[in-house]
Scaffold this active site. Structure first.
Site, PDB file in Angstrom:
ATOM      1  N   ASP A  21      91.613-106.292 -30.120  1.00  0.00           N
ATOM      2  CA  ASP A  21      92.899-106.247 -29.972  1.00  0.00           C
ATOM      3  C   ASP A  21      93.637-105.230 -31.036  1.00  0.00           C
ATOM      4  OD1 ASP A  21      95.688-107.110 -28.713  1.00  0.00           O
ATOM      5  OD2 ASP A  21      96.062-107.515 -30.898  1.00  0.00           O
ATOM      6  N   ASN A  29     104.262 -98.081 -30.616  1.00  0.00           N
ATOM      7  CA  ASN A  29     105.238 -97.279 -29.409  1.00  0.00           C
ATOM      8  C   ASN A  29     106.622 -97.217 -29.490  1.00  0.00           C
ATOM      9  OD1 ASN A  29     102.955 -96.782 -27.936  1.00  0.00           O
ATOM     10  ND2 ASN A  29     102.621 -98.739 -26.921  1.00  0.00           N
ATOM     11  N   ASP A  38      99.438 -93.798 -27.994  1.00  0.00           N
ATOM     12  CA  ASP A  38      98.183 -93.346 -27.299  1.00  0.00           C
ATOM     13  C   ASP A  38      97.143 -92.365 -28.482  1.00  0.00           C
ATOM     14  OD1 ASP A  38      99.160 -93.806 -24.918  1.00  0.00           O
ATOM     15  OD2 ASP A  38      99.814 -91.751 -24.402  1.00  0.00           O
ATOM     16  N   ASP A  64      96.106-102.888 -25.099  1.00  0.00           N
ATOM     17  CA  ASP A  64      95.765-102.824 -26.371  1.00  0.00           C
ATOM     18  C   ASP A  64      94.511-103.448 -26.708  1.00  0.00           C
ATOM     19  OD1 ASP A  64      97.053-105.315 -26.418  1.00  0.00           O
ATOM     20  OD2 ASP A  64      98.196-104.868 -28.054  1.00  0.00           O
TER      21      ASP A  64
END
Length: 133
Positions: A21, A29, A38, A64
């Site tokens: 993770d 973000n 990204d 993620d």
């Protein structure tokens, strides 16, 4: 993944699955934009990939999350390898890290059970880390 599970069943070889993770992707973000998120995902994938063997399987599993199947590797070996990856990520991206959980394949496991056990280990790992903070 299915091919590696079948190979482990057939040969009796070790197969370790890592459920990885990316820590804090949502915050990246939200604060820096999806382009930065990204870039973070690409950095994690690249860092993981260069520390794996050519035949290890790495797939993006969710927003993620990544799954990594590592044939002929014990949990101890996988933990060492992923610890190195975590250190490289922290150094390369000002503290950005990953959390991972591990499971060793059991011949009775289907793919869902195998993934679930690695996910449960990830949750235990995250819980112990949060308890220490």
């Amino acid at each position: 993944m299915a091919r590696e599970i079948e190979r482990a069943r057939r040969t009796g070889a070790k197969l370790t699955l890592a459920f990885i993770d990316v820590d804090g992707l949502k915050e990246v973000n939200d604060s820096q934009g999806h382009g930065a998120g990204d870039e973070l995902l690409q950095l994690v994938a690249k860092t993981v990939r260069v520390n794996l063997r050519p035949y290890d399987v790495l797939v993006r599993y969710g927003g993620d999350e990544f799954l990594c199947a590592m044939p002929n590797l014990t949990i101890a070996g996988a933990k060492e390898r992923l610890g190195k990856i975590t250190e490289e990520l922290i150094a390369a991206s000002a503290g950005q890290s990953i959390t991972f959980g591990l499971a060793e394949h059991d011949p009775a496991d289907g793919i869902d059970e195998f993934i679930s056990r690695a996910d449960e280990d990830l949750l235990r790992t995250r819980g112990s880390r949060e308890a220490q903070d």
